[in-house]
Design an enzyme around this catalytic site. Structure first.
Site, PDB file in Angstrom:
ATOM      1  CB  ALA A  32      -0.959   0.004   1.186  1.00  0.00           C
ATOM      2  CG  LEU A  33       4.537   0.395  -1.838  1.00  0.00           C
ATOM      3  CD1 LEU A  33       5.572   0.119  -2.922  1.00  0.00           C
ATOM      4  CD2 LEU A  33       5.161   0.219  -0.450  1.00  0.00           C
ATOM      5  N   GLY A  36       5.734   8.395   0.904  1.00  0.00           N
ATOM      6  CA  GLY A  36       6.639   8.190   2.043  1.00  0.00           C
ATOM      7  C   GLY A  36       7.546   6.992   1.786  1.00  0.00           C
ATOM      8  CG  HIS A  37       5.989   3.017   1.562  1.00  0.00           C
ATOM      9  ND1 HIS A  37       4.635   3.210   1.540  1.00  0.00           N
ATOM     10  CD2 HIS A  37       6.250   2.290   2.677  1.00  0.00           C
ATOM     11  CE1 HIS A  37       4.088   2.610   2.587  1.00  0.00           C
ATOM     12  NE2 HIS A  37       5.043   2.050   3.291  1.00  0.00           N
ATOM     13  CD  GLN A 149      11.342  11.761  12.644  1.00  0.00           C
ATOM     14  OE1 GLN A 149      12.051  12.421  11.895  1.00  0.00           O
ATOM     15  NE2 GLN A 149      10.482  12.324  13.487  1.00  0.00           N
ATOM     16  CE  LYS A 150       2.330   7.704  10.116  1.00  0.00           C
ATOM     17  NZ  LYS A 150       2.132   6.366  10.577  1.00  0.00           N
ATOM     18  CG  LEU A 177       7.116  12.812   2.047  1.00  0.00           C
ATOM     19  CD1 LEU A 177       8.553  13.293   2.206  1.00  0.00           C
ATOM     20  CD2 LEU A 177       7.002  11.950   0.800  1.00  0.00           C
ATOM     21  NE  ARG A 188      -2.003   1.256  10.600  1.00  0.00           N
ATOM     22  CZ  ARG A 188      -2.517   0.181  11.179  1.00  0.00           C
ATOM     23  NH1 ARG A 188      -3.780   0.165  11.484  1.00  0.00           N
ATOM     24  NH2 ARG A 188      -1.778  -0.858  11.457  1.00  0.00           N
TER      25      ARG A 188
END
Ligand code: PAF
Length: 280
Positions: A32-33, A36-37, A149-150, A177, A188
């Protein structure tokens, strides 16, 4: 992009690259990219020779079976994003590849990290995360692994696992991000309605409030004000909001200018659990 679904084929291919002294970068994901990924893939591309991304929705880290069931799996879209980002290798195992029959029981000492914040609210979650990340590290044998970092506490847990198991892999942490409204990108978020997304903006707003006033106001006031911002949002249920020392994640009641702090938050919206954090 080359796609591998078995551990043996992936290992064999990577062994050849490692013999050629290629530096391997690894980005483990549950798919579910989002951008951020992709920022992790880009950081890996910049720092290593070959980038391996894994997509595996790891059952052992879900303490709620409904959450596992509802986890989005848009695999064709994910492949397209990785191809566009020039990812070199995608590892896409089935559950029986990562968890064969008679798989030994996994338990690792994570100290207090297993008991607080995410550890407290999601029992067993970090045992599951370390179990799968250890397995993936053994397979990929990366020089550098890239994490966001999330998931601040997850990064600390992985660091602890690396130390416990005396692994040589280095960690590279990529900043969170955010969208134009400050909402941290997360797989999510796809489960939120457009109204839910708007409501979720309050989470980063509360974190920014604390960050902005951290030198002017005391911890109790900061937490009370940020909590009030979140309570104003209809349907948002706050699970925790705390200012913690970055080294231990112990809660802080005052801010010492010689120490580093992070604000951690978890909240529910429309049946979706969202987490975020901000360094002070
Ligand atoms: O952060 C995630 O997506 C997962 O926890 C990870 C690290 C891929 C392990 O399943």
């Amino acid at each position: 992009m080359e796609i591998f679904v078995t551990a043996s084929a992936l290992k064999q291919h990577l062994a050849t690259l490692q013999q050629q002294h290629k530096k391997i970068g690894f980005v483990p994901t549950m798919g579910a990219l989002h951008d951020g990924h992709i920022s992790l893939i880009q950081a890996a591309k910049a720092a290593t020779d070959v980038v391996v991304c894994s997509i595996f929705v790891n059952p052992t880290q879900f303490n709620d079976p409904k959450d596992l069931e509802k986890y989005p799996r848009p695999i064709e879209h994910d492949k397209a994003l990785l191809t566009a980002a020039n990812c070199d290798i995608l590892f896409l195992p089935e559950v029986n590849v990562m968890y064969p029959e008679n798989d030994p029981h996994w338990e690792i000492d994570l100290g207090n990290l297993d008991q607080i914040w995410e550890g407290e609210h999601r029992p067993g979650h970090f045992q599951g995360v370390t179990q799968i990340v250890y397995k993936l590290f053994q397979l990929v044998n990366p020089d550098i692994a890239f994490f966001g970092q999330k998931d601040f506490q997850q990064v600390m847990v992985i660091q602890r696992m690396i130390a416990e198991k005396a692994l040589s892999v280095k960690l590279h942490i990529v900043p969170t991000l955010r969208d134009a409204h400050g909402l941290a990108l997360s797989s999510r978020n796809a489960r939120l309605s457009p109204t839910g997304i708007e409501k979720a903006y309050a989470i980063s707003k509360a974190l920014r409030h604390i960050q902005h006033y951290s030198r002017e106001k005391d911890v109790n006031t900061l937490i009370a004000e940020a909590t009030a911002l979140l309570h104003d949002v209809d349907g948002l249920e706050l699970e925790y909001l705390a200012i913690c020392e970055t080294t231990t994640l112990e809660i802080s009641t005052n801010i010492d200018p010689n120490k580093d702090y992070v604000v951690l938050v978890a909240a529910w919206l429309e049946g979706v659990r969202l987490i975020d954090n901000m360094l002070l």
